[in-house]
Design a protein around this motif. Structure first.
Motif, PDB file in Angstrom:
ATOM      1  N   THR B 188       0.832  -1.217   0.000  1.00  0.00           N
ATOM      2  CA  THR B 188       0.000   0.000   0.000  1.00  0.00           C
ATOM      3  C   THR B 188       0.862   1.260   0.000  1.00  0.00           C
ATOM      4  N   ASN B 189       0.278   2.337  -0.506  1.00  0.00           N
ATOM      5  CA  ASN B 189       0.926   3.645  -0.408  1.00  0.00           C
ATOM      6  C   ASN B 189       0.402   4.460   0.765  1.00  0.00           C
ATOM      7  N   CYS B 190      -0.514   3.854   1.502  1.00  0.00           N
ATOM      8  CA  CYS B 190      -1.110   4.522   2.664  1.00  0.00           C
ATOM      9  C   CYS B 190      -0.025   4.835   3.704  1.00  0.00           C
ATOM     10  N   GLN B 191      -0.212   5.900   4.470  1.00  0.00           N
ATOM     11  CA  GLN B 191       0.711   6.178   5.577  1.00  0.00           C
ATOM     12  C   GLN B 191       0.569   5.094   6.652  1.00  0.00           C
ATOM     13  N   ILE B 192       1.672   4.762   7.288  1.00  0.00           N
ATOM     14  CA  ILE B 192       1.664   3.658   8.254  1.00  0.00           C
ATOM     15  C   ILE B 192       1.871   4.187   9.670  1.00  0.00           C
ATOM     16  N   GLY B 193       1.141   3.560  10.608  1.00  0.00           N
ATOM     17  CA  GLY B 193       1.285   3.914  12.017  1.00  0.00           C
ATOM     18  C   GLY B 193       1.753   2.725  12.830  1.00  0.00           C
ATOM     19  N   PHE B 194       2.262   3.011  14.025  1.00  0.00           N
ATOM     20  CA  PHE B 194       2.678   1.931  14.934  1.00  0.00           C
ATOM     21  C   PHE B 194       2.165   2.230  16.341  1.00  0.00           C
ATOM     22  N   HIS B 195       1.530   1.216  16.930  1.00  0.00           N
ATOM     23  CA  HIS B 195       1.006   1.307  18.296  1.00  0.00           C
ATOM     24  C   HIS B 195       1.656   0.181  19.093  1.00  0.00           C
ATOM     25  N   GLY B 196       2.586   0.550  19.976  1.00  0.00           N
ATOM     26  CA  GLY B 196       3.379  -0.466  20.670  1.00  0.00           C
ATOM     27  C   GLY B 196       2.994  -0.644  22.126  1.00  0.00           C
ATOM     28  N   HIS B 197       2.993  -1.890  22.575  1.00  0.00           N
ATOM     29  CA  HIS B 197       2.840  -2.177  24.004  1.00  0.00           C
ATOM     30  C   HIS B 197       4.202  -2.557  24.592  1.00  0.00           C
ATOM     31  N   ASP B 198       4.264  -2.565  25.911  1.00  0.00           N
ATOM     32  CA  ASP B 198       5.577  -2.541  26.549  1.00  0.00           C
ATOM     33  C   ASP B 198       5.913  -3.805  27.333  1.00  0.00           C
ATOM     34  N   ASN B 199       5.239  -4.911  27.015  1.00  0.00           N
ATOM     35  CA  ASN B 199       5.458  -6.146  27.787  1.00  0.00           C
ATOM     36  C   ASN B 199       6.926  -6.528  27.878  1.00  0.00           C
ATOM     37  N   LEU B 200       7.632  -6.386  26.762  1.00  0.00           N
ATOM     38  CA  LEU B 200       9.043  -6.784  26.714  1.00  0.00           C
ATOM     39  C   LEU B 200       9.961  -5.555  26.690  1.00  0.00           C
ATOM     40  N   GLU B 201       9.401  -4.413  27.090  1.00  0.00           N
ATOM     41  CA  GLU B 201      10.146  -3.139  27.097  1.00  0.00           C
ATOM     42  C   GLU B 201      10.685  -2.780  25.716  1.00  0.00           C
ATOM     43  N   MET B 202       9.900  -3.089  24.700  1.00  0.00           N
ATOM     44  CA  MET B 202      10.305  -2.793  23.329  1.00  0.00           C
ATOM     45  C   MET B 202       9.545  -1.577  22.772  1.00  0.00           C
ATOM     46  N   GLY B 203       8.723  -0.922  23.616  1.00  0.00           N
ATOM     47  CA  GLY B 203       7.882   0.168  23.111  1.00  0.00           C
ATOM     48  C   GLY B 203       8.680   1.239  22.375  1.00  0.00           C
ATOM     49  N   LEU B 204       9.739   1.750  23.022  1.00  0.00           N
ATOM     50  CA  LEU B 204      10.488   2.843  22.399  1.00  0.00           C
ATOM     51  C   LEU B 204      11.303   2.360  21.198  1.00  0.00           C
ATOM     52  N   ILE B 205      12.059   1.278  21.378  1.00  0.00           N
ATOM     53  CA  ILE B 205      12.943   0.887  20.271  1.00  0.00           C
ATOM     54  C   ILE B 205      12.128   0.425  19.064  1.00  0.00           C
ATOM     55  N   ASN B 206      10.983  -0.228  19.310  1.00  0.00           N
ATOM     56  CA  ASN B 206      10.132  -0.595  18.170  1.00  0.00           C
ATOM     57  C   ASN B 206       9.596   0.646  17.465  1.00  0.00           C
TER      58      ASN B 206
END
Lengths: 317, 317
Positions: B188-206
């Motif tokens: 797709t050419n649509c803009q992409i978003g990311f919604h991260g959860h923090d179970n493995l403390e990956m929220g920021l780096i993801n």
């Protein structure tokens, strides 16, 4: 993956910053039992030190009866103690280490980059007594701006078992780990270790990155107990290895010891928060951030603004 | 970096899982004031929904007086509401969205991968009313094993403003983000978003990885308040942008609102822990892990062993 890779748990040593190195006997017993059942190679039980001013608990001095007791409870683990280079000189080594020979496998030295030269004879003296030697250089997030000591790394070859990159401020990101590990590997054939703090929640991903870059040993603590924002959490590392690499992890033992330390955490409240994030992101000692905030001399915004203009007095590195 | 990149704070919506979507008036006032002063583009204030059984608070239904009040307190922000596809049909759209026109800029839909087809007409109806459309596909950590819907992604072209990768289980790592973002961008050419959860403390780096891979919008919440282990923390994202990219962040405003939510956190205790880490690592709904543990039907070790043998009953995805 497990072949070659070593894990070191330093809950009592790093956690001691919160309890002044005193721990409840039953808690320690349960901790030792958990360590025995987990795929952890080394357990760092505390400091050995000359007598310092003020009260410091048992795990700061690790007297012989304590080392003996802990070795009795963890016969299958390699026990580790650490020396703080700033408090220990070559003249203290016999007194501090001769009593350790029957209990301790590795002696590490906590070293400021500026004290690299002073630590070399300490490492030699430790090695001569038959211990494995860990050479823990602090302040990894400011190494690149302060590269002088990097050229000295070849001096450790043949002398040191593990050269540790210590992210004291919890300020490095995976890209930094890659860059610095590559730089270090270009200077030495020594095995490399990584000790991560969790100010920016990079403890796990930095450790995974370090392993991917060829690091041989990783530190962690139960519930992340450790100075300021704390360390990579042992339970997070274990969950990662169990789920991604099929390691055999005793989750019930792990869960019990985590619950024990969570009770202590309710009181001492280690873990990251906005001031610790800021100290990590700007490579600023967290005790300074906490002290500035607690004294209300500066607002958080004021601290950050001052940092950006580099006008706050004191030792930023 | 800020050009093109959008940030969305969804503290009230995702945090509502802990408070049943009720929030203290003064807390919300302070939150809105903080949002106005921070470099955040969108603020998601809650759900809109047909009436469901049992009590659910104001921020689950977002009545007109609430939307008006919040818009009054955040005149410079684009406000967002979300619809849960499993509770909302095309026949409900007029009733739910016509009252939003003066207050709400974007309507998002929370979508299970299996309901992709059903969500397309909802997106069309939302777009026709003039809203921006967010298409939030959940369970990102199981997308690769369940790839059918990926082939349908081209159907959103021209219809949706943001296609969101939602890491519901907090189970993806940066390498997964790279792989999946690349796959989505090929469709797709649509803009992409990311919604991260923090179970493995990956929220920021993801989230950083998602941005590096060309994602256009990132979600976060104050103190990470959100279901189970919670979300990427807004204060961590702000600290990152301020320190690494010189964004102008009002740390005093941020610090005040973080302190407000930390008080609530002392009671509700969101944040990761060993059960949430396990649910993240094994892509297992955290409510099931918590419920199994609280019922003492299984030990943590028992749950993990059963998962490894795939024998626990119930919906794992």
């Amino acid at each position: 993956m497990k072949k070659g890779l070593k894990l070191l748990d330093c809950t009592l040593r790093d956690g001691g910053y919160y309890t002044n190195w005193d721990f409840d006997k039953q808690l320690v017993k349960d901790y030792c039992s958990a360590m025995e059942s987990l795929p952890i190679d080394y357990v760092e039980i505390g400091y050995r030190s000359v007598e310092l001013d003020g009260y410091l608990g048992e795990y700061f001095y690790c007297p012989v009866y304590k080392m003996k007791e802990l070795k009795g409870m963890m016969p299958n683990k390699k026990l580790v103690i650490i020396l703080d280079e700033k408090n220990v000189g070559i003249q203290d080594i016999d007194d501090l280490l001769d009593p350790c020979v029957n209990f301790i496998s590795m002696v590490r030295i906590a070293i400021s980059p500026n004290s690299f030269d002073k630590a070399i004879p300490l490492a030699k003296a430790i090695k001569e007594k038959g211990f494995e030697v860990g050479f823990n250089i602090m302040y990894m997030s400011s190494w690149i701006e302060n590269k002088d000591f990097i050229e000295k790394i070849p001096l450790i070859d043949g002398l040191v078992d593990y050269f540790y990159m210590v992210d004291s401020y919890g300020g490095v990101f995976p890209k930094d780990v890659e860059q610095i590990a590559k730089l270090v590997k270009s200077k030495t054939n020594c095995q490399i270790g990584f000790h991560g703090h969790d100010n920016l929640e990079m403890g796990l991903i930095n450790s995974i990155t370090a392993i991917d870059c060829g690091c041989s040993i990783i530190d962690s603590t139960i519930t992340g107990m450790g100075r300021g924002a704390g360390n990579l959490k042992t339970e997070l590392l274990m969950t990662y290895f169990a789920s991604k690499l099929n390691w055999d992890v005793s989750f019930d033992k792990l869960s019990d010891v985590v619950a024990d330390f969570e009770k202590l955490q309710e009181y001492h409240k280690w873990g990251t928060n906005l001031p610790y994030m800021i100290s990590g992101a700007y490579s600023l000692p967290q005790k300074d951030v906490m002290s500035w905030i607690s004294k209300r001399r500066y607002s958080i915004g004021g601290i950050v603004n001052a940092l950006q203009e580099q006008v706050i007095e004191g030792d930023v590195n």
